[in-house]
Design an enzyme around this catalytic site. Structure first.
Site, PDB file in Angstrom:
ATOM      1  N   ASP A 270       0.863  -1.175   0.000  1.00 39.77           N
ATOM      2  CA  ASP A 270       0.000   0.000   0.000  1.00 39.77           C
ATOM      3  C   ASP A 270       0.908   1.235   0.000  1.00 39.77           C
ATOM      4  O   ASP A 270       2.135   1.137   0.094  1.00 39.77           O
ATOM      5  CB  ASP A 270      -0.989  -0.018   1.175  1.00 39.77           C
TER       6      ASP A 270
HETATM    7  C1  BGC Z   1      -5.078   3.131   0.070  1.00 38.37           C
HETATM    8  C2  BGC Z   1      -5.243   2.108  -1.024  1.00 38.37           C
HETATM    9  C3  BGC Z   1      -5.136   2.772  -2.366  1.00 38.37           C
HETATM   10  C4  BGC Z   1      -3.791   3.462  -2.456  1.00 38.37           C
HETATM   11  C5  BGC Z   1      -3.536   4.119  -3.794  1.00 38.37           C
HETATM   12  C6  BGC Z   1      -3.848   3.987  -0.126  1.00 38.37           C
HETATM   13  O1  BGC Z   1      -3.807   5.062   0.754  1.00 38.37           O
HETATM   14  O2  BGC Z   1      -5.021   2.479   1.314  1.00 38.37           O
HETATM   15  O3  BGC Z   1      -6.487   1.469  -0.868  1.00 38.37           O
HETATM   16  O4  BGC Z   1      -5.292   1.837  -3.377  1.00 38.37           O
HETATM   17  O5  BGC Z   1      -3.741   4.468  -1.451  1.00 38.37           O
HETATM   18  O6  BGC Z   1      -4.297   5.241  -3.972  1.00 38.37           O
END
Ligand code: BGC
Length: 740
Positions: A270
């Site tokens: 993530d």
């Molecule tokens: C979130 C993810 C997301 C990623 C990209 C993160 O902060 O937890 O779910 O896909 O950002 O935007």
């Protein structure tokens, strides 16, 4: 699944793709390999010199959050024409519930209990996103969510593993189509692996402590189903699972995902989750974080640069073997080949014909219709009959706000393209009904009451007050958790003020989570819960309010009476002292200085009831349904076989309507404690008034399997109860026995 099943699967054809990957890999430098393992954010419609150089040098394999199509094509061009090996880029974006056309939030889509609808929404989202150069979405989000305080419950498919499993499979199919290489297919990503929904206290990014049997019985099944449905990628969770953050969790990412489930696609971290291992306190520095994440099973680092800055040294120093890196890079290159990017990574800029076209809007409206849950309908105040009222007072900050109705994760939707309730009601009413609108509050969380006067006047002069309240979009989603899940701001006071006018109230709620409604429920005559319904929310809600179609959504998550009951979910365990109506003691009924043992001595609260306000699966219709004749084709089944269970469902009301028929079971005695009920089947059916249908479920004993004390996944012999009905408190019941 035992580890050896991985070997029994047909090895992916030692095909063309595999040999192309091997050839390409043999030409790559270590730097270029590590580049493929790095993902960077775009520059917001520009290409900075830094990003250009990084791509030219082969130091990045994927870009996220760039949505300008010309820029995306330029980035691909740099990668293909100006980098040494011409490897195209993965272009990632959070296409969570639509791209330009915004469908209901995932929790709302789950309320449709319609795998076909969910697949269609994902498919149209993929069409719009791929026409915009995107080839990878970070969805579906399939974290089982049992805490409505957690803002990300909005992105989830609810509290139940069975429902989540089936809808996750549909979403993956919708995004990826039959073949990833088809022009409108995009790679899906099962996230956040795993257990994120159990974040302590419903606070985002928080610690989770989930015993392995609970993890395997509740939180992992949707992810396993995603692997089985061919999901292309996985994302690890930010959260700490039993002391080891998912990003560094070898057991989760390698033992379970790779060795047990045989997942062959890339796993992405993530956002900046790799350097956060230092913050978690399990890595001494960013180099250590890169080492731990990479050896645990993170193939691509999102947004940060620990991999690019440290992996080369770690490989040279033999902390990470080059053969492991080759395996990782092969997975990434294979995905790029599978997506067809080596044949054509460019997206024509003239291609956006499908965006927000009629079909997409129609599906968005149908999905929103199916997602709305009718929670209350006193004296059949709904549907509103056009001929029977003169004046409708429309009140509330969410009645005419195209932005807020899109909900969280709607980056690419435009407020101006949303159709609001006020607009749609006016269009429908024409000259037949006077529509008076009072916004009453400047936004959903405002505490000011200056606008109340106008709203009260408007309600006084109306036959019905239609209040459109709830949470604006920013109150749910990532990092938007709430400790109090009542209607925010001065909304309860507003309801009270309108209630005092004596005009009947129809309450429509748009929100990203269950809202506690106990304080307002008696003051309103009807409640339609619309989640954040998306672009076509207005026309969908209008059709429902005026009875052009009957509500048919069912709750994918339990609605508590008060936040203090959380976590509260239907598939709870019985405990040794389960609460019951007979033993329930209300605080007010206890005498002063009553002896300690005078209380019921069961698992109840003194200051609220032990039941939820609305159970999982609940949702009213304008019609009524009766359930009769539950029948089993046999009373005893041997493990490895299936039983057929049928029921007769009759529409005994006056409206054409859909009903979601739900089947629950209970394993009465097992080697570990089992939930009091578990969803094991559901079907959405349409019935005309006066019509009946026999609904048949086939239940295989595999569906009754669970992880036992030895962590084996098996069904056990014994007696089972089964219920079929319109929600998780269904009473029509039968029993069967499973034998070895
Ligand atoms: C979130 C993810 C997301 C990623 C990209 C993160 O902060 O937890 O779910 O896909 O950002 O935007």
């Amino acid at each position: 699944m035992p580890a050896n099943l991985c070997q029994q699967r047909p090895v992916a054809d030692i095909s063309d793709t595999a040999s192309k990957v091997v050839t390409l890999l043999s030409k790559m430098t270590i730097e270029e390999k590590v580049g493929q393992m790095s993902q960077l954010p775009g520059d917001g419609g520009n290409v900075s010199n830094r990003l250009r150089k990084t791509i030219e040098n082969g130091h990045v394999g994927s870009i996220l959050n760039e949505v300008n199509l010309d820029t995306i094509n330029e980035l691909q061009q740099i990668a293909i024409q100006d980098s040494r090996l011409g490897i195209p880029l993965l272009i990632g974006r959070d296409v969570i519930h639509g791209f330009s056309t915004i469908f209901p939030i995932p929790l709302g889509q789950a309320a449709t209990w319609s795998p076909d609808t969910v697949e269609q929404c994902a498919n149209l989202a993929a069409i719009e996103a791929s026409e915009n150069g995107i080839n990878w979405t970070f969805a579906p989000m399939i974290d089982i969510s049992r805490d409505p305080r957690w803002g990300r419950i909005a992105e989830s498919l609810g509290e139940d593993p069975f429902l989540c499993k089936s809808l996750a499979t549909s979403m993956v199919r919708g995004f990826q189509g039959d073949e990833l290489s088809m022009p409108n297919s995009i790679a899906a990503c099962a996230k956040h692996f795993a257990g994120y929904g159990a974040s302590e206290g419903g606070r985002d990014y928080n610690t989770t402590n989930i015993p392995e049997h609970e993890l395997r019985n509740v939180y992992l099944p949707p992810f396993k189903a995603a692997v089985e449905s061919g999901v292309a990628t996985f994302m690890a969770s930010f959260s700490d699972l039993n002391g080891v953050p998912a990003t560094a969790n070898n057991w989760l990412l390698t033992d379970v995902l790779r060795n047990e489930w045989c997942f062959t696609g890339p796993v992405v971290s993530d956002w900046e989750a790799v350097p956060q291992l230092v913050t978690h306190g399990i890595s001494v520095d960013r180099c250590d974080a890169a080492l731990q994440a990479c050896t645990a099973g993170i193939d691509i680092e999102m947004a940060s640069d620990c991999y690019f800055n440290h992996l080369i040294q770690l490989i040279n120093d033999k902390f990470i073997s080059i053969s492991e890196v080759d395996r990782i890079v092969s997975r990434i290159l294979t995905l790029k080949f599978n997506l067809g990017l080596f044949s054509n990574a460019f997206t024509p800029s003239t291609q956006k014909a499908n965006v927000l076209n009629k079909t997409h809007l129609k599906v968005a409206k149908e999905a929103a219709i199916k997602s709305c849950v009718l929670l209350k309908n006193n004296e059949q105040i709904l549907p509103i009959s056009k001929g029977k009222i003169n004046t409708l007072s429309v009140i509330g900050p969410l009645a005419n706000d195209g932005y807020e109705q899109m909900g969280t994760w709607a980056f690419d939707g435009k407020a101006s393209q949303s159709q609001t309730c006020l607009q749609a009601i006016k269009d429908y009413a024409g000259n037949a009904i006077n529509i008076n609108y009072a916004v009453a509050m400047e936004n959903s969380r405002s505490n000011h009451q200056q606008g109340f006067g106008q709203a009260i006047e408007s309600a006084k002069n109306a036959d019905i007050a239609l209040m459109i309240l709830g949470e604006e979009a920013i109150l749910s989603g990532e990092a938007h958790c709430r400790a109090n899940i009542d209607l925010p701001g001065a909304q309860e006071q507003l309801i009270e003020a309108i209630h005092k006018t004596g005009t009947p109230i129809v309450l429509v709620i748009m929100a990203g989570r269950p809202i506690t409604l106990e304080k307002v429920i008696a003051k309103v005559d009807a409640i339609l819960f619309a989640w954040h319904p998306g672009t076509m929310g207005g026309p969908a809600i209008t059709d429902l309010l005026f009875g052009l179609v009957s509500p048919s959504g069912k709750l994918p998550v339990t609605f508590p009476r008060t936040v203090g009951q959380v976590p509260l979910y239907y598939a709870q365990k019985n405990s040794g002292r389960p609460p019951s109506q007979e033993t329930f003691v209300d605080m007010d009924s206890i005498e002063v200085r009553a002896p300690q043992t005078s209380l019921g001595m069961t698992g109840t609260y003194l200051d609220t009831h032990f039941t939820p306000l609305f159970p999982f699966g609940y949702g009213l219709s304008y019609s009524q349904f009766s359930y009769t004749d539950i029948k089993l084709n046999k009373e005893v089944i041997a493990i490895g076989n299936a039983i057929e269970i049928s029921v007769t469902v009759s529409n005994i009301g006056r409206y054409n309507a859909d009903e979601v028929v739900q089947l629950y079971t209970r394993d009465l005695v097992a080697s570990v404690t089992r939930p009091v009920r578990e969803l094991k089947g559901y079907q959405r059916i349409s019935l005309a008034p006066g019509k009946s249908q026999v609904v048949m479920f086939e239940l295989h004993t595999d569906e009754l399997a669970f992880h036992n004390r030895k962590m084996e996944c098996k069904a056990e012999a014994g007696l089972f109860h089964v219920w079929i009905g319109g929600d998780s408190s269904a009473t029509l019941t039968a029993e069967f026995r499973v034998i070895n």
